[in-house]
Enzyme design. Structure first.
Site, short mmCIF file in Angstrom:
data_model
loop_
_atom_site.label_atom_id
_atom_site.label_comp_id
_atom_site.label_asym_id
_atom_site.label_seq_id
_atom_site.Cartn_x
_atom_site.Cartn_y
_atom_site.Cartn_z
N SER A 138 -12.99 -4.64 1.84
CA SER A 138 -14.00 -3.96 1.02
C SER A 138 -15.41 -4.27 1.54
CB SER A 138 -13.88 -4.33 -0.46
OG SER A 138 -12.58 -4.06 -0.95
N PRO A 139 -15.64 -4.14 2.85
CA PRO A 139 -16.95 -4.53 3.41
C PRO A 139 -18.08 -3.59 2.99
CG PRO A 139 -15.63 -3.44 5.09
CD PRO A 139 -14.72 -3.63 3.90
N LEU A 140 -17.69 -2.40 2.48
CA LEU A 140 -18.72 -1.48 1.97
C LEU A 140 -18.71 -1.49 0.44
CD1 LEU A 140 -18.01 1.47 4.44
CD2 LEU A 140 -19.95 -0.12 4.48
N ALA A 141 -18.08 -2.53 -0.14
CA ALA A 141 -17.90 -2.59 -1.59
C ALA A 141 -17.31 -1.26 -2.09
CB ALA A 141 -19.20 -2.95 -2.30
N GLN A 142 -16.30 -0.81 -1.36
CA GLN A 142 -15.56 0.43 -1.67
C GLN A 142 -16.46 1.66 -1.69
OE1 GLN A 142 -13.02 -0.51 -5.08
NE2 GLN A 142 -11.56 -1.48 -3.67
N GLY A 143 -17.49 1.65 -0.88
CA GLY A 143 -18.37 2.81 -0.78
C GLY A 143 -19.65 2.66 -1.59
N GLY A 180 -24.58 4.23 -0.61
CA GLY A 180 -25.72 4.89 -1.27
C GLY A 180 -25.42 6.33 -1.66
N LEU A 234 -21.99 0.60 -1.14
CA LEU A 234 -23.12 0.35 -0.24
C LEU A 234 -23.49 1.55 0.62
CD1 LEU A 234 -22.14 -3.31 0.74
CD2 LEU A 234 -24.12 -2.61 -0.62
N TYR A 267 0.85 -1.20 0.00
CA TYR A 267 0.00 0.00 0.00
C TYR A 267 0.88 1.25 0.00
CZ TYR A 267 -3.80 -3.15 1.45
OH TYR A 267 -4.73 -4.17 1.54
N1 LIG Z 1 -6.27 -8.26 1.18
C1 LIG Z 1 -6.63 -7.66 0.08
O1 LIG Z 1 -6.39 -8.13 -1.05
C2 LIG Z 1 -7.37 -6.34 0.20
C3 LIG Z 1 -8.00 -5.78 -0.91
C4 LIG Z 1 -8.71 -4.58 -0.75
C5 LIG Z 1 -8.74 -3.97 0.51
N2 LIG Z 1 -8.09 -4.53 1.58
C6 LIG Z 1 -8.12 -3.91 2.92
O2 LIG Z 1 -9.47 -3.66 3.28
C7 LIG Z 1 -9.63 -2.28 3.60
C8 LIG Z 1 -11.03 -1.85 3.24
O3 LIG Z 1 -11.37 -2.15 1.88
P1 LIG Z 1 -11.58 -1.00 0.79
O4 LIG Z 1 -10.92 0.23 1.24
O5 LIG Z 1 -11.23 -1.60 -0.53
O6 LIG Z 1 -13.18 -0.83 0.74
P2 LIG Z 1 -14.30 -0.36 1.80
O7 LIG Z 1 -13.78 -0.41 3.16
O8 LIG Z 1 -15.50 -1.16 1.44
O9 LIG Z 1 -14.58 1.14 1.34
C9 LIG Z 1 -13.85 2.22 1.87
C10 LIG Z 1 -14.43 3.51 1.34
O10 LIG Z 1 -15.83 3.60 1.62
C11 LIG Z 1 -16.18 4.92 2.00
N3 LIG Z 1 -16.69 4.88 3.40
C12 LIG Z 1 -16.07 4.35 4.48
N4 LIG Z 1 -16.82 4.48 5.58
C13 LIG Z 1 -17.96 5.11 5.19
C14 LIG Z 1 -19.12 5.53 5.88
N5 LIG Z 1 -19.29 5.33 7.18
N6 LIG Z 1 -20.10 6.15 5.17
C15 LIG Z 1 -19.96 6.36 3.83
N7 LIG Z 1 -18.87 5.99 3.11
C16 LIG Z 1 -17.89 5.35 3.80
C17 LIG Z 1 -14.90 5.76 1.88
O11 LIG Z 1 -14.82 6.30 0.57
P3 LIG Z 1 -15.51 7.72 0.10
O12 LIG Z 1 -15.77 8.52 1.32
O13 LIG Z 1 -14.48 8.32 -0.81
O14 LIG Z 1 -16.74 7.29 -0.63
C18 LIG Z 1 -13.82 4.72 2.05
O15 LIG Z 1 -12.57 5.06 1.46
C19 LIG Z 1 -8.50 -1.57 2.84
O16 LIG Z 1 -8.19 -0.30 3.38
C20 LIG Z 1 -7.37 -2.57 3.00
O17 LIG Z 1 -6.79 -2.43 4.28
C21 LIG Z 1 -7.42 -5.71 1.43
#
Ligand SMILES: NC(=O)c1ccc[n+]([C@@H]2O[C@H](COP(=O)([O-])OP(=O)(O)OC[C@H]3O[C@@H](n4cnc5c(N)ncnc54)[C@H](OP(=O)(O)O)[C@@H]3O)[C@@H](O)[C@H]2O)c1
Length: 322
Positions: A197-202, A206, A204, A58
């Site tokens: 990606s528990p929020l499907a990267q945002g 909405g 979810l 990262y």
């Molecule tokens: N092992 C692997 O291969 C792998 C792959 C991917 C990720 N990961 C790990 O998993 C973590 C999380 O996954 P991710 O970042 O891909 O996706 P995510 O957690 O599903 O989405 C994160 C994004 O969602 C939005 N968000 C977060 N909290 C929110 C809330 N309360 N209300 C509204 N929007 C919100 C933010 O973006 P905006 O505000 O810009 O919309 C944030 O950057 C990463 O940081 C990493 O540590 C691991």
């Protein structure tokens, strides 16, 4: 905050903090984000978050540095999790890379050291020999894997000769593959599924629609944010909103609560603001009723996005701005 009910050296909070965003330009958060990242970490600590996930890849080490510096003296009381990117994960390389990650994080022990993904050529026997040596000298406390099938997870355990505590996989309401076999195994064997990606990267949250897509290259490459899929997701977002209203919560919080209902799941959402980390931590306290859970699961099942090869030409067109 709630914690996983397992015997681990340090308690593991049900909501952790993902830090891929830290130092990674591809999220499009701009230069101010580095300062905000430190505030996000400090606030997460205040709120009882004990799991902080990063990886050597990262921001090419920047995420580990930013996280380590922000945790400061609190590094020792939380679970610092990092990952080796398995380009050539033979035992001596695994050992060197762990030393480098620990130095960037400023820790003597990496609490959870994960193999970022399964290497198709190098067998886990070789990689786990390196991991075992790291555990024996105390540089690594627990070993984890990421993006592993159940078969390889178990093989990795056999190779290590000890538990491989966790498998970090994509898991959200719209990516439910882990429910088939990883979750049942985790429950039966006392292991953890770490949902990335528990929020499907945002998606979810909405917050996004065809006229208002998210920033950054990461999400431009994510088919969920194609205009067509944002439209197809409207019913699911509607279902999340309905349950959210009943709990005085947000759709994102309900999407997290849905995953956390499983005792052996922890989620590591990333955050672009302090307010988001506050909301995400609070989601650990939300209890969904059975009928709410069932209605959300049905709405998730009914969501049929365009993905895979069918999405590729659309992603290319969207990227070209057409
Ligand atoms: N092992 C692997 O291969 C792998 C792959 C991917 C990720 N990961 C790990 O998993 C973590 C999380 O996954 P991710 O970042 O891909 O996706 P995510 O957690 O599903 O989405 C994160 C994004 O969602 C939005 N968000 C977060 N909290 C929110 C809330 N309360 N209300 C509204 N929007 C919100 C933010 O973006 P905006 O505000 O810009 O919309 C944030 O950057 C990463 O940081 C990493 O540590 C691991």
């Amino acid at each position: 905050m709630r914690f996983v009910q397992l015997d681990t050296p340090k308690p593991i909070s049900k909501i952790g903090l993902g830090t891929w965003q830290f130092g990674s330009k591809e999220w499009g958060y701009g230069p101010d984000y580095e300062r905000r990242a430190a505030d996000i970490v400090r606030r997460a600590l205040d709120l009882g978050v004990t799991l902080f996930d990063t990886a050597e890849v990262y921001g090419f080490g920047r995420s580990e540095r930013i996280l380590g510096a922000a945790l400061g003296d609190d590094r020792g009381r939380v679970v610092v999790a990092s990952k080796i990117f398995p380009l050539l994960p033979v035992a001596p390389v695994v050992q060197q890379r762990a030393v480098a990650s620990a130095a960037r994080l400023g820790v003597r022990t990496i609490d959870l050291y994960q193999v970022h993904q399964a290497n198709p050529v190098v067998a886990d026997t070789t990689t786990m020999r390196g991991m075992r040596a790291l555990q024996d000298v105390g540089l690594v406390a627990e070993v984890g894997v990421s993006n592993y099938s159940l078969r390889r997870w178990r093989f990795a355990e056999a190779a290590l000769g000890r538990r491989v505590l966790s498998n970090q996989v994509r898991y959200s309401m719209v990516d439910r593959g882990p429910e088939k076999d990883l979750l049942p195994y985790a429950e039966q064997a006392g292991r953890i599924v770490i949902a990335y990606s528990p929020l499907a990267q945002g998606f979810l949250s909405g917050r996004y629609d065809a006229r208002n897509p998210p920033s950054g290259a990461v999400r431009r490459a994510n088919p969920y944010f194609l205009p067509e899929n944002l439209e197809r997701g409207a019913a699911l977002i509607g279902a999340l909103r309905e349950v959210a209203d009943a709990h005085d919560a947000t759709p994102s919080q309900i999407a997290l609560a849905h995953l956390l209902r499983h005792p052996n799941v922890v989620a590591i959402p990333g955050a672009s603001s302090v307010e988001q980390v506050e909301r995400n931590a609070a989601a650990a306290e939300i209890d969904l009723a059975d009928d709410e859970y069932a209605a959300l699961a049905a709405a998730a099942r009914a969501f049929r996005p365009v993905t895979g090869l069918a999405a590729v030409p659309k992603l290319i067109r969207a990227r070209a701005g057409r």
